[in-house]
Write an enzyme that holds these catalytic residues in place. Structure first.
Site, PDB file in Angstrom:
ATOM      1  N   GLY A  25       0.842  -1.229  -0.225  1.00  0.00           N
ATOM      2  CA  GLY A  25       0.203  -0.090   0.111  1.00  0.00           C
ATOM      3  C   GLY A  25       0.683   1.405  -0.128  1.00  0.00           C
ATOM      4  CB  SER A  27       0.010   4.160  -4.093  1.00  0.00           C
ATOM      5  OG  SER A  27      -0.185   3.036  -4.506  1.00  0.00           O
ATOM      6  CG  ASP A  74      -7.045  -8.217  -5.656  1.00  0.00           C
ATOM      7  OD1 ASP A  74      -6.967  -7.299  -4.445  1.00  0.00           O
ATOM      8  OD2 ASP A  74      -8.236  -8.709  -5.825  1.00  0.00           O
ATOM      9  CB  VAL A  75      -2.408  -8.007  -1.173  1.00  0.00           C
ATOM     10  CG1 VAL A  75      -1.184  -7.715  -1.263  1.00  0.00           C
ATOM     11  CG2 VAL A  75      -2.958  -6.528  -0.952  1.00  0.00           C
ATOM     12  CG  ASN A 101       0.412   1.385   5.161  1.00  0.00           C
ATOM     13  OD1 ASN A 101       0.369   1.395   6.328  1.00  0.00           O
ATOM     14  ND2 ASN A 101       0.689   1.520   3.722  1.00  0.00           N
ATOM     15  CB  SER A 158      -5.938   1.856  13.187  1.00  0.00           C
ATOM     16  OG  SER A 158      -7.394   2.722  13.638  1.00  0.00           O
ATOM     17  CE1 TYR A 171      -8.303   0.858   8.839  1.00  0.00           C
ATOM     18  CE2 TYR A 171      -8.677   1.918  10.503  1.00  0.00           C
ATOM     19  CZ  TYR A 171      -7.877   1.465   9.779  1.00  0.00           C
ATOM     20  OH  TYR A 171      -6.545   2.853  10.103  1.00  0.00           O
ATOM     21  CE  LYS A 175      -5.527  -1.431   9.956  1.00  0.00           C
ATOM     22  NZ  LYS A 175      -4.472  -0.961   8.814  1.00  0.00           N
ATOM     23  CB  ILE A 204      -1.513   9.587   9.337  1.00  0.00           C
ATOM     24  CG1 ILE A 204      -1.166   8.787  10.750  1.00  0.00           C
ATOM     25  CG2 ILE A 204      -0.355   9.827   8.940  1.00  0.00           C
ATOM     26  CD1 ILE A 204      -1.133   7.470   9.557  1.00  0.00           C
TER      27      ILE A 204
END
Length: 266
Positions: A25, A27, A74-75, A101, A158, A171, A175, A204
């Site tokens: 991740g 990018s 594509d994980v 990540n 997170s 999410y 996490k 962040i």
């Protein structure tokens, strides 16, 4: 030299720099900061992307040093995880550090989300945030064991795993599972010289959360920390870089809170 307690054999001390690093991740945002930190440290970095080819090319072009590579996969599917690690190993000659990540975080508040959308959101979060982390960690650890020089796995978790995510419950839950996975792997892989840690950031300053950091909502988010701000991506990347170092072996199994005192665990 360190002794492998499983076999009694001595193993080389884990390297400080010049390592082969896979950042998923990468990018933009935190992923870009992570790749940059390792490249500036003198490591060779495999920069992973799922779909943002143009963004990840900008990341790759800006990295200091040379020998870095770009790898798309594509994980969310086991085959994609296998392809990603195989391509990384083929291009870099091995893998010494894995930074998990890659993640998704789309809203699905339970009171207002239709069930079909709710189920889809949960399945997608589990595949990307948890299963991809598990699969990539297994594949990378197998390679690290074959190499015999130890390794590092750092998972990006997170604050939401502890504080709760009312609009993004999948999410927060995935996490939390990532943190637990990291602790299990830390115990299992220590005899092979592989240390596994997690970081638990709060907000962040990235493009992805920029809309949430605007206006009154942004002011309220910044006020969650007594410092009156959110994290710079480089602050998180610096912590991950240290956790991936030989000096951090004794931190294996820990979850490091990086949230500017916006949420204190007891």
């Amino acid at each position: 030299m360190h002794r492998n307690v499983a076999t009694g054999a001595k193993r080389p001390r884990f390297a400080e720099a010049g390592r082969r690093v896979l950042v998923t991740g990468a990018s933009r945002g935190l992923g870009r900061a992570l790749a940059t930190a390792f490249a500036a440290n003198g490591d060779r970095v495999a920069v992973h992307y799922g779909s943002r080819r143009e963004d990840v090319e900008a990341t790759l072009a800006a990295l200091p040093g040379d020998g870095h590579i770009l790898v798309g996969a594509d994980v969310s599917e086991p085959a994609g995880a296998t392809t990603l690690v195989a391509r990384t190993v083929a291009a870099l000659g091995g893998i010494d550090v894995l930074v998990n990540n890659a993640a998704v975080n789309t809203p699905h508040p339970p009171a207002t989300t239709p069930f079909d959308a709710w189920a889809t959101a949960w399945e997608h979060h589990v595949r990307v945030n948890l299963l991809a982390t598990a699969h990539l960690s297994h594949l990378a650890a197998q390679r690290m064991i074959e190499q015999g020089g130890g390794g590092r796995i750092v998972n990006v978790g997170s604050r939401g795993a502890f504080r709760g995510e009312p609009d993004h419950p999948a999410y927060g839950a995935t996490k939390a599972a990532v943190h637990a996975l990291g602790q299990s792997l830390a115990v299992a892989l220590a005899p092979h010289g592989i240390a596994v840690t997690s970081v638990a950031p709060g907000f962040i300053e990235t493009d992805r959360v920029a809309p949430r950091l605007a206006g009154e909502q942004g002011a309220a988010i910044r006020a969650q920390s007594p410092f009156g701000r959110v994290a710079d991506p480089a602050e998180i990347a610096d912590a991950v870089l240290w956790l991936a170092s030989p000096r951090a072996e004794w931190a294996s199994g820990t979850v490091v809170d990086l949230n500017g005192a916006s949420h204190l665990r007891t």
